[in-house]
Structures are given as structure tokens and as C-alpha cells.
Scaffold this active site. Structure first.
Site, PDB file in Angstrom:
ATOM      1  N   ALA A  57       0.804  -1.226   0.000  1.00 32.64           N
ATOM      2  CA  ALA A  57       0.000   0.000   0.000  1.00 32.64           C
ATOM      3  C   ALA A  57       0.836   1.274   0.000  1.00 32.64           C
ATOM      4  CB  ALA A  57      -0.925   0.002   1.215  1.00 32.64           C
ATOM      5  N   TYR A  58       2.125   1.182   0.268  1.00 28.41           N
ATOM      6  CA  TYR A  58       2.942   2.391   0.356  1.00 28.41           C
ATOM      7  C   TYR A  58       3.103   3.023  -1.018  1.00 28.41           C
ATOM      8  CZ  TYR A  58       4.307   0.833   5.067  1.00 28.41           C
ATOM      9  OH  TYR A  58       4.301   0.433   6.377  1.00 28.41           O
ATOM     10  N   THR A  59       2.731   4.299  -1.091  1.00 23.92           N
ATOM     11  CA  THR A  59       2.796   5.103  -2.325  1.00 23.92           C
ATOM     12  C   THR A  59       2.249   4.332  -3.525  1.00 23.92           C
ATOM     13  OG1 THR A  59       5.141   4.502  -2.706  1.00 23.92           O
ATOM     14  CG2 THR A  59       4.705   6.553  -1.527  1.00 23.92           C
ATOM     15  N   GLY A  60       1.111   3.676  -3.294  1.00 22.88           N
ATOM     16  CA  GLY A  60       0.418   3.001  -4.371  1.00 22.88           C
ATOM     17  C   GLY A  60       1.210   1.909  -5.050  1.00 22.88           C
ATOM     18  N   GLY A  61       2.101   1.251  -4.327  1.00 19.18           N
ATOM     19  CA  GLY A  61       2.916   0.186  -4.890  1.00 19.18           C
ATOM     20  C   GLY A  61       4.264   0.647  -5.397  1.00 19.18           C
TER      21      GLY A  61
END
Length: 345
Positions: A57-61
Site C-alpha cells: 500500500a505504500y505510495t500506491g505500490g
């Protein structure tokens, strides 16, 4: 360099764990671009540390993609951890710890990280909608398939840790090796029941937010709004209510008072508040590794100084005292002063 084993496993990790949450762009704002991320990874490895943590989930992958490319051909020399749970799409099965979601999430993480295995695959949080037996059986299948080496959890309560351990034993499947909880001089709640549960059931703790979102660095002052480019500034400006609530839970008078004492200790030792805060948490009972999240190489070096700082006992006791709270007392259902309480004391 000290490389302790993670929990009851044979997996050796470095005391410092590089968290890649800042790698990439989130909400149109670049926390740490790919070029700087590469320099941070290089400097971290050159300093002798080998443990990395991210999440789908971090920075949309993008965090996974950037970290995977930065590690590159050094893949087999590092311990790579990632997490799954948070939404990856609009559908009802695009989140959580179900077999349906985890199977897709793992394949997507492997692709983004550019690897065929993950050393530590973690449940980002507890899923109230999925039986823990289903989750553990699914994760055990990943281990048996060779796609995952070890499994862990993040942000679980003590009762959830115990329930997971019992379920793994009952099913005869792979058990959790680690927990990733929030822990700092500002947030010490885990000491009461969560860390003891980890010790009892063989989980190593890799703690996150050791600087309390930057509060313990001395960056924030009373009556002054956080700078827009600071961690607290970005959280407070976030459209997500959870982000704003988390900032409010860290930036308050008690936390600023603790930060003041950290600053005084740092001045007496001729070092920085960052180093003192890290040195305190890395030596706490039950802590295996400390997750740090620098956005620049300079921040990385400043944070790593805390892993080399030998904090004097008197200084540690002062910090213990100023940060202690009623939350450190385990709940046992007995009123203060009762016979059982007097016997235990």
C-alpha cells in the site's frame, strides 16, 4: 555488527531496518524520489545493515518497485519484508487477509519487487472479517511453495497474537515469527501486554515510528504550526481522517515535554535528539530491530548514529521516568490496593 535472530526463527536481521514507506509519490507529493532512494539503500548497506521493510500500500505500490530496483542484484544478501491487507482496488476482495486477496497481493508484490521470494511476509493489520485459520493456512501455503520464507504480523493486539499462536499450533501450520508494533518514548503502551505476548509466543519485535513521527527530533515547538514539508505537516494536511488523528495522537503537550528531556540528554552527551531517541528504543527489552524511515541520506546517517550510541544508565532512567504513563500497567481486573495486587507487589 550485531545480527540477532528474529523471534524463535533462525533468520538473522540487522538492528536497523530500513522502512521504505517514503519511497515514491503519494497524493502528488514526492517524499523521496527514486534517485535519492537508491542512495539511501546504498548507504544503508555500506553501513552493514541488511533488513528492509515495505508494504504493497505504500505510495500506491511504487515503494515496492523502487526498493526492488534499488536492491537489484544484491537481493540474496538482504532480508526483504513487505506487508498486505490494505485496499488494492475498489472490489470487496481487494483488501483484507482472505485467501482470495492474499494470493493476488503476494503475486503483485513479487512482481513489483522483482523477486521470486519474500523473506518476511506480514499481515499489515488484523482482519475482523476473515478467520485467522484461513489466513494462516494461506500463508503456510506460500511458505511451502517457496514464495515466502517467514511470516509476521503488524499492529496486532496481545489477544490477537495469542489467538494466532494457538491457531497455528492447532492447525499444524507456520506460525508468526515477528510483530511490527508502534513503539517510542511517546508511545509505550506495548510494554504492558503486547511485548510480553511476543516473548511468550516467540515473536521478535521490529518496532516502527521510534521518533514518534519526528516529534522526538525536537523539530516541533509549542504554539508553532508544523512546516508543510514536515511529517506532521503532511499528516495534518492529509484528507485521510486516520492520518490527522495519528498526528494529533503524537503532537501534544506530554509528547513535547518528553522531546524537551530528550533534547537535554542529547546536549549533555554531545549528540542529537534523534540519536538519543533511537538509542533508547533499540535497547528496550523485547526489541529485535528498529524500523527507520529517512527521506534523505543525511537523515539516514543521523538516525544510524543512534545504533552506535551507548546511552548511559542515568540518562535512560531519566527518559523512562519522563515518558512513563498509567498505560504501562497490564489490565488484570483487580482494583488498586486489592489483596492480589499487594501480594504481587
Amino acid at each position: 555488527m550485531d545480527y540477532p535472530t528474529l523471534g524463535r526463527s533462525g533468520l538473522k536481521v540487522s538492528r536497523a531496518c530500513l522502512g521504505a514507506m517514503n519511497f515514491g509519490t503519494s497524493g502528488g507529493v514526492a517524499s523521496c524520489d527514486e534517485s535519492e532512494a537508491g542512495r539511501i539503500v546504498d548507504a544503508f548497506l555500506e553501513a552493514g545493515h541488511t533488513f528492509f521493510d515495505t508494504a504493497d500500500a505504500y505510495t500506491g505500490g511504487r515503494s515496492e518497485e523502487i526498493l526492488g530496483r534499488a536492491i537489484g542484484r544484491r537481493r540474496d544478501s538482504v532480508v526483504l519484508a513487505t506487508k498486505a491487507f490494505l485496499p488494492q482496488g475498489p472490489g470487496p476482495n481487494d483488501r483484507g487477509l482472505s485467501r482470495a486477496h492474499l494470493t493476488r497481493a503476494l503475486e503483485a508484490s513479487l512482481r513489483r519487487l522483482g523477486t521470486d521470494y519474500i523473506d518476511l511476509y506480514q499481515c499489515h493489520q488484523w482482519d475482523h472479517g476473515t478467520p485467522i485459520e484461513e489466513t494462516l493456512a494461506t500463508l503456510d501455503g506460500f511458505v511451502r511453495a517457496g514464495k515466502v520464507r517467514y511470516i509476521g504480523c503488524s499492529n496486532f493486539t496481545a489477544s490477537q497474537i495469542v489467538e494466532s499462536a494457538w491457531a497455528a499450533e492447532r492447525l499444524g501450520v507456520t506460525a508468526f515469527t515477528s510483530l511490527q508494533p508502534q513503539y517510542s518514548l511517546v508511545v509505550r503502551d506495548v510494554e504492558a501486554e503486547i511485548l510480553p505476548a511476543c516473548e511468550r509466543h516467540g515473536l521478535g519485535a521490529m518496532v516502527w515510528s521510534p521518533l514518534a513521527g519526528g516529534v522526538l527530533t525536537g523539530r516541533y515547538a509549542r504554539g508553532v504550526a508544523p512546516a508543510a514539508d514536515s511529517r506532521m505537516g503532511r499528516l495534518m494536511a492529509s484528507p485521510a481522517p486516520m492520518a490527522r488523528a495519528w498526528a494529533d495522537g503524537l503532537l501534544h503537550e506530554r509528547a513535547l515535554g518528553i522531546a524537551d528531556e530528550v533534547g537535554r540528554v542529547a546536549a549533555e552527551l554531545g549528540t542529537t535528539s534523534t540519536a538519543v531517541a533511537i538509542a533508547w528504543v533499540r535497547r528496550r527489552p523485547g526489541v529485535t530491530s528498529v524500523v527507520i524511515g529517512p527521506r534523505t541520506v543525511e537523515q539516514l546517517h543521523g538516525t544510524l548514529a543512534g545504533f552506535a550510541l551507548d546511552l548511559p544508565a542515568e540518562a535512560a532512567e531519566r527518559l523512562d521516568e519522563v515518558s512513563r504513563s498509567a498505560a504501562l500497567t497490564p489490565v488484570n481486573g483487580m482494583p488498586p490496593g486489592s489483596i492480589r495486587e499487594r501480594v504481587r507487589s
